[in-house]
Design a protein around this motif. Structure first.
Motif, PDB file in Angstrom:
ATOM      1  N   ALA A 114      36.159  26.912 159.041  1.00  0.00           N
ATOM      2  CA  ALA A 114      36.246  25.383 159.026  1.00  0.00           C
ATOM      3  C   ALA A 114      37.074  25.383 157.503  1.00  0.00           C
ATOM      4  CB  ALA A 114      34.977  24.969 159.178  1.00  0.00           C
ATOM      5  N   TRP A 115      36.471  25.935 156.748  1.00  0.00           N
ATOM      6  CA  TRP A 115      37.091  25.782 155.178  1.00  0.00           C
ATOM      7  C   TRP A 115      38.584  26.060 155.409  1.00  0.00           C
ATOM      8  CZ3 TRP A 115      33.064  27.603 151.289  1.00  0.00           C
ATOM      9  CH2 TRP A 115      31.795  26.743 151.247  1.00  0.00           C
ATOM     10  N   LEU A 135      28.079  29.968 150.227  1.00  0.00           N
ATOM     11  CA  LEU A 135      28.191  30.957 151.729  1.00  0.00           C
ATOM     12  C   LEU A 135      27.104  32.005 151.671  1.00  0.00           C
ATOM     13  CD1 LEU A 135      31.915  31.479 151.901  1.00  0.00           C
ATOM     14  CD2 LEU A 135      30.535  29.731 153.323  1.00  0.00           C
ATOM     15  N   ARG A 160      32.084  30.812 161.086  1.00  0.00           N
ATOM     16  CA  ARG A 160      32.435  29.394 161.479  1.00  0.00           C
ATOM     17  C   ARG A 160      32.866  28.696 160.091  1.00  0.00           C
ATOM     18  NH1 ARG A 160      28.634  28.803 165.464  1.00  0.00           N
ATOM     19  NH2 ARG A 160      27.494  27.563 164.319  1.00  0.00           N
ATOM     20  N   THR A 161      32.078  28.842 159.346  1.00  0.00           N
ATOM     21  CA  THR A 161      32.079  27.933 157.919  1.00  0.00           C
ATOM     22  C   THR A 161      33.248  28.193 157.182  1.00  0.00           C
ATOM     23  OG1 THR A 161      29.618  27.966 157.663  1.00  0.00           O
ATOM     24  CG2 THR A 161      30.960  27.106 155.785  1.00  0.00           C
ATOM     25  N   LEU A 213      24.224  31.818 154.141  1.00  0.00           N
ATOM     26  CA  LEU A 213      24.887  32.007 155.361  1.00  0.00           C
ATOM     27  C   LEU A 213      24.954  33.459 155.846  1.00  0.00           C
ATOM     28  CD1 LEU A 213      27.294  29.090 155.520  1.00  0.00           C
ATOM     29  CD2 LEU A 213      25.018  29.033 156.189  1.00  0.00           C
ATOM     30  N   LEU A 223      27.745  31.979 162.072  1.00  0.00           N
ATOM     31  CA  LEU A 223      27.561  30.610 160.978  1.00  0.00           C
ATOM     32  C   LEU A 223      28.668  30.782 160.010  1.00  0.00           C
ATOM     33  CD1 LEU A 223      26.498  28.226 161.222  1.00  0.00           C
ATOM     34  CD2 LEU A 223      24.771  28.863 159.738  1.00  0.00           C
ATOM     35  N   LEU A 224      28.534  32.179 159.281  1.00  0.00           N
ATOM     36  CA  LEU A 224      29.423  32.285 158.148  1.00  0.00           C
ATOM     37  C   LEU A 224      30.848  32.163 158.325  1.00  0.00           C
ATOM     38  CD1 LEU A 224      29.531  33.328 155.121  1.00  0.00           C
ATOM     39  CD2 LEU A 224      29.668  35.613 156.021  1.00  0.00           C
TER      40      LEU A 224
END
Lengths: 607, 375
Positions: A327-328, A311, A323-324, A314, A320-321
């Motif tokens: 998502a995780w 991470l 979102r990631t 990101l 973006l961070l």
């Protein structure tokens, strides 16, 4: 940005927590093993006390090696327990105590805990501290630095290496500590048995004083006299040319180290023909270093660290961070469930298939691929596989019937809809219910099918009781069961073929058969493939029908793979075999499916 | 090499789907070698009519003849027709060559001849390099040509096209239209072309059949369809922008009146519709202008300009009249008007149409007997 400052700190925290967890796992294991050993010693002392009829010499001589024994009065007649843990004994707070209960008055024998050398692994702890310092320093340095452009490989590798080193050193420490503990414990056991024999106890009873699961009370030359000792261990002991008396020694069987000892038997007594009592002790779980938990803790910490490090680059792009991470977070529950309930049991069964594994026995020696070797040479297993293969031949038949029915029952007329419903019903009915009904219908004596045959002058058929017919009967019932479902799937496939193709083919001059061959079949290609693969897999897993209707009989004629595995596990309690067979079946299904893909789906259909 | 083209004759052909009549008593005569366009709004039954000719639908009444042969009981494959579908209906699991040759293969034509004819067709359509591809690997235009080729390869007596251009983009559609026209010139085969696009029908068809609600309303050359529409539907459906209409109603003295116009009909009528093509109107700005446009020497009415579509070669002027109608005038770009301008309207009466109460054409409208002059 918050991520930029928080993430390195999180990395350091994850690393530190990982090392701490790794060390804690080992320390806890060792603590438990020590407590178990103390408990065991206390129990042996109590047994000896009882055997000697309250004369404490025997018990005292047994605990000569610096262990104090105290007799304490029973805490009360209402006390139902005959065992006390640390903190429960009134006079010896740290002691494990057992009640020599058959004596009047009852007496508590308490043995204080054995001294512990170091509660923590020194090297591993030092490594962990060093690593934590390193990671913290890195985290502090990162606070002001911009987000790195790529994945911080060096940091990840360093963290992983350190975690690995901590786990390895911890493992070595735990291994040697447990080994020593096990050794001491074996010595106690040996002395306890000797003391019991000195008191004139018969060897079997004396062996039981040791309280450890694998003790032998017989000559190794007489395997029928072996008492709870695994045969392999007995063989290994017999192979030692000149074993020392009264001193514990070790013998390695497979991957497990057994402590063993030889005790001289008194010249007269019930076991007089035998010279000595063999003891095989402590194949205990507690005496083996917790390899799997240690590896799991270190791996989990490494993975966590690596993920957080992923991470880090990101963090230069907060959306973006976010979102990631989101998502995780959404994926995590499903991943966790998969890991626990799918991959976990899968790996466990693989582990079982490679080890000795029984429901009650805590000892699971590694047997490697022995079991697979045996199964591959096992005729019954191959019969079961062959039966499964024959049974699977019902799939193409069912598919042909289902395709025909799908073509016949197109449209939405009332009668057609009713026919579809009737054909689909078996697919939504419990297999057990279907099996019970068919079993009644096909019964040799009172089954309506045979009665019908007889009433029209035909000879009755032993549908389920003849080895030649039973499997075919099951296949026919299976066809009847799956045809409805396959028909519905085919109808969906047929509906997806554009009418224009048929029209074009008609204008091109293709007749009904040619349209079926050139339009319907190619148009259904993926549907056919789907049904074939799922049905074959389902057929390989057939169980309910066999279980209820034939129980694998007659004469093993319907013994299919899954039923065979079931019996192996729950009838013969050979879980290792069952697990190994499951994996072999998996391999068979896997290869079959792969062949399907290779030969059918991959092939270019060129008309 | 090419067989003699065949005509197609429909005699009172009917087709019903449940309670819906898709085709009602259709009579149609397609001459051998003719390119007939079948046009109508969606749901008018034109595709069903085509499928009846192909044999994909069975008529509930009437007779279909291909050449001299009644084919009601002949299977589609034996009717000597080929069809190009709107979706192209290419067989996705066969190569282009497989698609082209399928019709020959199922008829048991020998391999060498199939190959020869597939090659010839592919050459004509420029598909030589695509023969081993699958339809999924082709562009829309290429698929179109394969569909065309699949029809051509069998040298059928009649070609049927079911909206073959509607899945193409505008540019490709124009080009393919030309290609089909060229193909028709070269093959000389009878072609029946179904479309909902009246421009396509008029530009491609040697004759055009206009359908609505299952009926063939008019069959004629594009010019006849445009200039002498048999009824109000045909007049309205054909032409862009659509024909201007004005409702006329009967007055006490027997005259027909609508807006500023008043006519004395040859025979008494309860109601009628006046229809004028946008190019049969002329406008000129009102006011004391000496150089009044020659076309509007004698203004018939007045209106105000609402909106102007300047198309370069012409301009379409939308008016707020006459009366409650909103007429569109196709005018030369040299006519200088802008929105809000009052204008004079002049009508080329000899080219107007008067439709009776049932929608059928009575002929051109007579000159109005009374003109509402501008004050």
């Amino acid at each position: 940005m918050t991520g930029r400052a928080t993430l390195p700190a999180l990395v350091a925290v994850a690393f530190t927590a990982g090392t701490a967890a790794t060390i804690a796992v080992a320390a806890r294991q060792l603590g438990e093993a020590q407590a178990a050993a103390s408990r065991s010693v206390a129990r042996m002392a109590a047994e000896l006390w009882e055997l000697s009829g309250g004369a404490d010499e025997a018990a005292r001589s047994f605990v000569d090696a610096g262990i104090a024994i105290e007799s304490v009065p029973a805490p009360g007649s209402g006390q139902p327990a005959n065992r006390m843990g640390p903190g429960e004994s009134p006079s010896e707070p740290g002691a494990h105590a057992y009640r020599a209960g058959s004596l009047q008055p009852a007496v508590w024998i308490a043995v204080p805990p054995q001294p512990r050398e170091s509660p923590l692994p020194p090297t591993a702890t030092a490594l962990a501290l060093l690593g934590s310092l390193l990671m913290s320093a890195w985290a502090l340095a990162r606070r002001r630095a911009p987000a790195p452009p790529g994945y911080p490989t060096i940091v990840a590798l360093t963290a992983t290496a350190l975690l690995g080193a901590v786990a390895a050193t911890t493992h070595r420490w735990a291994d040697s500590e447990l080994e020593a503990l096990s050794d001491r414990h074996a010595g106690h056991a040996l002395r306890a048995v000797e003391a019991a024999l000195d008191l004139g106890t018969d060897p079997e009873r004396a062996a039981r004083v040791a309280g450890l699961p694998w003790a032998a009370s017989a000559a190794l030359t007489r395997p029928d006299q072996l008492w709870t000792m695994p045969q392999d261990v007995g063989v290994a002991l017999a192979a030692i040319p000149d074993p020392p008396y009264a001193t514990p020694f070790t013998v390695a069987v497979g991957r497990t180290t057994w402590h063993a000892g030889l005790v001289t038997l008194p010249a007269q007594g019930p076991a007089a023909p035998f010279r000595a009592l063999h003891l095989a002790l402590l194949g205990y779980e507690e005496t083996r270093a917790p390899t799997v938990p240690l590896a799991a803790a270190a791996t989990a910490a490494s993975l966590l660290t690596a993920l957080i490090l992923f991470l880090l680059p990101l963090s230069a792009h907060p959306p973006l961070l976010r979102r990631t991470v989101t998502a995780w977070a959404f994926l995590a529950p499903a991943a966790l469930l998969l890991a626990i309930f799918t991959f976990g049991p899968l790996l466990f069964s693989l582990w079982i298939s490679l080890h000795e594994w029984h429901l009650v026995d805590p000892v699971h020696p590694f047997v490697g691929l022995d079991r697979y070797r045996q199964i591959i040479l096992d005729v019954d297993w191959w019969t079961a596989l062959r039966n499964t293969g024959i049974f699977t031949l019902h799939v193409p038949l069912a598919m042909a019937v289902a395709l025909g029915l799908a073509l016949l029952t197109r449209g939405s007329r009332r009668a057609v809809r009713l026919a579809r419903l009737a054909l689909f019903l078996p697919s939504i009915t419990s297999v057990v219910a279907i099996a019970v009904v068919w079993k009644w219908l096909l019964n040799d004596g009172y089954g309506p099918v045979n009665q019908l045959l007889e009433s029209v002058g035909l000879a009755p058929v032993s549908w389920l009781t003849s080895p030649e017919v039973a499997l075919v009967t099951l296949m026919a019932i299976s066809v009847w069961m799956v045809v409805g479902y396959q028909m519905v799937v085919f109808q969906a496939g047929l509906a997806a073929i554009p009418r224009d193709w048929y029209d074009a083919a008609r204008v091109d001059g293709a007749g009904a058969v040619q349209r079926f061959r050139h339009i319907t079949l190619p148009g259904l290609r993926h549907t056919l493939f789907f049904v074939l693969v799922t049905s074959v897999i389902g057929s390989f897993q057939v169980f309910g029908l066999v279980y209820v209707m034939t129980e694998g009989g007659p004469l093993g004629a319907t013994d299919v793979a899954v039923y065979h595995i079931y019996r192996e596990a729950w009838e013969f309690l050979r879980f290792g075999n069952a697990a190994a067979m499951s994996w072999i079946l998996f391999a068979v299904v896997f290869v079959a499916t792969w062949l399907h893909f290779r030969l059918l789906e991959g092939r270019a259909v060129h008309a | 090499m090419t067989p003699a083209p065949r005509g197609v004759t429909l005699r009172g052909v009917e087709k019903r789907f449940g309670a819906v009549t898709a085709v009602a008593a259709a009579d149609l005569e397609v001459r051998p070698g003719e390119l007939m366009a079948l046009v109508g709004p969606s749901g008018c039954g034109k595709s069903t009519l085509l499928r009846l000719i192909a044999g994909l639908e069975e008529p509930d009444g009437g007779e279909v003849l291909i050449g001299e042969r009644p084919v009601n009981d002949v299977a589609p494959g034996d009717r000597d027709v080929a069809m190009v579908f709107q979706s192209y209906a290419l067989y996705p699991h066969m190569t282009v060559a497989g698609n082209l040759g399928f019709g020959l293969r199922v008829r048991g034509t020998n391999r060498a001849e199939i190959e020869e004819r597939v090659d010839r067709t592919a050459r004509v359509l420029g598909l030589q390099d695509l023969l081993s591809r699958r339809p999924g690997q082709l562009s829309g235009g290429q698929q179109q040509r394969v569909a065309l080729g699949r029809a051509m390869v069998r040298d059928p007596g009649v070609f049927l096209f079911d909206e073959p251009l509607s899945n193409l983009d505008a540019g490709l559609r124009l080009r393919t239209r030309d290609e089909i026209a060229a193909l028709h010139r070269r093959l000389g085969t009878t072609m029946i072309f179904v479309t909902h696009d009246q421009t396509e029908a008029l530009s491609l068809g040697q004759r055009v059949a206009v359908m609505d609600q299952g009926r063939i309303l008019q069959v004629g050359t594009p010019d006849a369809i445009y200039r002498q529409p048999a009824n109000l539907f045909v007049a309205t459906f054909v032409g862009s922008p659509p024909i201007n209409r004005l409702r006329l109603s009967r007055e006490a003295d027997g005259s027909l009146t609508g807006g500023p116009f008043r006519f004395a009909p040859e025979r008494p009528l309860d109601a009628a519709t006046l229809a004028v093509r946008p190019e049969d109107l002329a406008i000129a700005p009102q006011g004391p202008q000496p150089d009044i446009t020659p076309a509007v020497r004698q203004p018939d009415s007045t209106a105000t300009v609402l909106r102007i579509e300047a198309l370069g070669s012409e301009q379409r002027v939308h008016l707020d009249g006459p009366a409650d109608a909103a007429w569109v005038v196709r005018a030369s770009p040299s006519v200088r008007v802008s929105p809000g301008d009052p204008v004079h309207i002049s009508v080329a009466w000899e080219r107007t149409h008067l439709f009776g109460p049932d929608g059928s054409r009575m002929g051109p409208a007579p000159r109005p007997i009374h003109l509402l002059r501008d004050t």
